[in-house]
Motif scaffolding. Structure first.
Motif, mmCIF file in Angstrom:
data_model
loop_
_atom_site.group_PDB
_atom_site.id
_atom_site.type_symbol
_atom_site.label_atom_id
_atom_site.label_comp_id
_atom_site.label_asym_id
_atom_site.label_seq_id
_atom_site.Cartn_x
_atom_site.Cartn_y
_atom_site.Cartn_z
ATOM 1 N N GLU A 52 0.908 -1.193 -0.028
ATOM 2 C CA GLU A 52 -0.079 0.089 0.091
ATOM 3 C C GLU A 52 0.837 1.113 0.134
ATOM 4 O O GLU A 52 1.032 1.681 1.085
ATOM 5 C CB GLU A 52 -0.933 0.047 1.239
ATOM 6 C CG GLU A 52 -2.060 1.249 1.146
ATOM 7 C CD GLU A 52 -2.699 1.498 -0.100
ATOM 8 O OE1 GLU A 52 -2.351 2.317 -0.807
ATOM 9 O OE2 GLU A 52 -3.323 0.445 -0.406
ATOM 10 N N PRO A 53 1.237 1.521 -1.195
ATOM 11 C CA PRO A 53 2.265 2.756 -1.222
ATOM 12 C C PRO A 53 1.923 3.950 -0.685
ATOM 13 O O PRO A 53 2.808 4.795 -0.113
ATOM 14 C CB PRO A 53 2.461 3.109 -2.834
ATOM 15 C CG PRO A 53 2.053 1.893 -3.470
ATOM 16 C CD PRO A 53 0.704 1.132 -2.419
ATOM 17 N N SER A 54 0.863 4.205 -0.519
ATOM 18 C CA SER A 54 -0.066 5.522 0.088
ATOM 19 C C SER A 54 0.215 5.655 1.499
ATOM 20 O O SER A 54 0.268 6.805 2.122
ATOM 21 C CB SER A 54 -1.402 5.565 -0.097
ATOM 22 O OG SER A 54 -2.338 4.629 0.465
ATOM 23 N N ARG A 55 0.647 4.438 2.446
ATOM 24 C CA ARG A 55 0.947 4.582 3.610
ATOM 25 C C ARG A 55 2.112 5.352 3.702
ATOM 26 O O ARG A 55 2.670 5.500 4.893
ATOM 27 C CB ARG A 55 1.289 3.215 4.131
ATOM 28 C CG ARG A 55 2.426 2.025 3.907
ATOM 29 C CD ARG A 55 2.383 0.914 4.242
ATOM 30 N NE ARG A 55 2.431 1.011 5.574
ATOM 31 C CZ ARG A 55 2.666 -0.093 6.268
ATOM 32 N NH1 ARG A 55 2.682 -1.392 5.667
ATOM 33 N NH2 ARG A 55 2.944 -0.256 7.699
ATOM 34 N N PRO A 160 0.553 7.639 -4.091
ATOM 35 C CA PRO A 160 -0.698 7.325 -3.914
ATOM 36 C C PRO A 160 -0.991 5.928 -3.910
ATOM 37 O O PRO A 160 -0.300 5.029 -3.735
ATOM 38 C CB PRO A 160 -1.487 7.739 -5.219
ATOM 39 C CG PRO A 160 -0.128 7.473 -6.190
ATOM 40 C CD PRO A 160 1.019 7.983 -5.221
ATOM 41 N N ARG A 161 -2.310 5.370 -3.768
ATOM 42 C CA ARG A 161 -2.618 4.197 -3.835
ATOM 43 C C ARG A 161 -2.217 3.697 -5.253
ATOM 44 O O ARG A 161 -2.829 4.283 -6.160
ATOM 45 C CB ARG A 161 -4.258 3.939 -3.429
ATOM 46 C CG ARG A 161 -4.311 2.472 -3.344
ATOM 47 C CD ARG A 161 -5.788 2.101 -2.839
ATOM 48 N NE ARG A 161 -6.010 0.835 -2.458
ATOM 49 C CZ ARG A 161 -6.140 -0.208 -3.188
ATOM 50 N NH1 ARG A 161 -6.128 -0.234 -4.396
ATOM 51 N NH2 ARG A 161 -6.168 -1.527 -2.726
ATOM 52 N N LEU A 162 -1.549 2.846 -5.609
ATOM 53 C CA LEU A 162 -1.453 2.301 -6.871
ATOM 54 C C LEU A 162 -1.931 0.670 -7.022
ATOM 55 O O LEU A 162 -1.302 -0.247 -6.559
ATOM 56 C CB LEU A 162 0.188 2.278 -7.193
ATOM 57 C CG LEU A 162 0.710 3.422 -7.266
ATOM 58 C CD1 LEU A 162 2.332 3.335 -7.305
ATOM 59 C CD2 LEU A 162 0.399 4.486 -8.197
ATOM 60 N N PRO A 163 -3.074 0.642 -7.471
ATOM 61 C CA PRO A 163 -3.704 -0.687 -7.530
ATOM 62 C C PRO A 163 -2.946 -1.797 -8.058
ATOM 63 O O PRO A 163 -2.902 -3.149 -7.358
ATOM 64 C CB PRO A 163 -5.142 -0.601 -8.242
ATOM 65 C CG PRO A 163 -5.053 0.834 -8.786
ATOM 66 C CD PRO A 163 -3.911 1.561 -8.311
ATOM 67 N N THR A 165 0.472 -2.566 -8.166
ATOM 68 C CA THR A 165 1.372 -2.370 -7.186
ATOM 69 C C THR A 165 0.762 -3.123 -6.030
ATOM 70 O O THR A 165 1.276 -4.162 -5.439
ATOM 71 C CB THR A 165 1.822 -1.033 -6.796
ATOM 72 O OG1 THR A 165 2.333 -0.473 -8.032
ATOM 73 C CG2 THR A 165 2.809 -1.192 -5.671
ATOM 74 N N VAL A 166 -0.486 -2.724 -5.335
ATOM 75 C CA VAL A 166 -0.998 -3.567 -4.262
ATOM 76 C C VAL A 166 -1.338 -4.999 -4.681
ATOM 77 O O VAL A 166 -0.978 -5.984 -3.818
ATOM 78 C CB VAL A 166 -2.192 -2.649 -3.830
ATOM 79 C CG1 VAL A 166 -3.182 -3.548 -2.775
ATOM 80 C CG2 VAL A 166 -1.997 -1.396 -3.696
#
Length: 183
Positions: A52-55, A160-163, A165-166
């Motif tokens: 979760e890159p947005s973290r 941001p959230r990168l789907p 990547t998640v």
């Protein structure tokens, strides 16, 4: 082959020790203190490091680890003689899509050498953790970062959230869990 608990018992550890191994303060610390397989370690840490890159908003040093680990896994799992033949092709495809998504967000060309990106992110992260923003900028200068180091650092700090990547992080961790269950 021994189970993880048996192996930890031999090392004088416990299941909680394994859990703590994934929560070290240095995200670049060697997996299991250097005695573990770095590919496996990166795969098991994937949900934490780039799941979760947005973290990592506001923490570009940790974001560099996310990029580094994703690059490492996408490259290694495609070529590693131990894993490439047995890896579910969908996992590798998802990792490569996630890497493309991350590179697109950061402005890294698709043609950039993965090892150059890994090393640059490792140096930039170390510089940021040492309080040396100029060192981080120097690490992110070069052909792999045509937008320039300041733009890349700004994006690392605002992940941001990168789907894709998640999805890649979850899939690779699940795949290694599957490998462990097959032993």
């Amino acid at each position: 082959m021994r189970t993880r608990r048996e192996a930890l018992a031999l090392l004088g550890g416990s299941a909680s020790t394994l859990a703590l191994a994934g929560c070290e303060t240095d995200p670049n610390a060697p997996y299991l203190w250097g005695i573990g397989d770095p590919v496996r370690g990166a795969a098991l840490r994937a949900p934490r490091n780039f799941g979760e890159p947005s973290r990592w908003v506001g923490s570009p040093a940790n974001a560099t680890v996310a990029v580094e680990q994703q690059e490492f896994l996408a490259s290694e799992l495609a070529t590693d003689p131990r894993y490439a033949p047995v890896l579910n092709p969908a996992v590798l495809q998802t990792l490569q899509q996630g890497r493309a998504e991350m590179r697109d967000y950061l402005g890294i060309p698709a043609s950039a050498d993965p090892q150059a990106v890994i090393e640059a992110m490792r140096r930039a992260g170390a510089a940021l953790r040492a309080g040396n923003p100029a060192g981080a900028e120097a690490a992110l200068s070069g052909p792999a970062f045509p937008a320039g180091p300041q733009a890349v650092l700004a994006k690392l700090g605002a992940m941001p959230r990168l789907p894709r990547t998640v999805a890649a992080a979850g899939m690779v961790a699940s795949e290694f869990d599957r490998f462990d269950r097959q032993r």
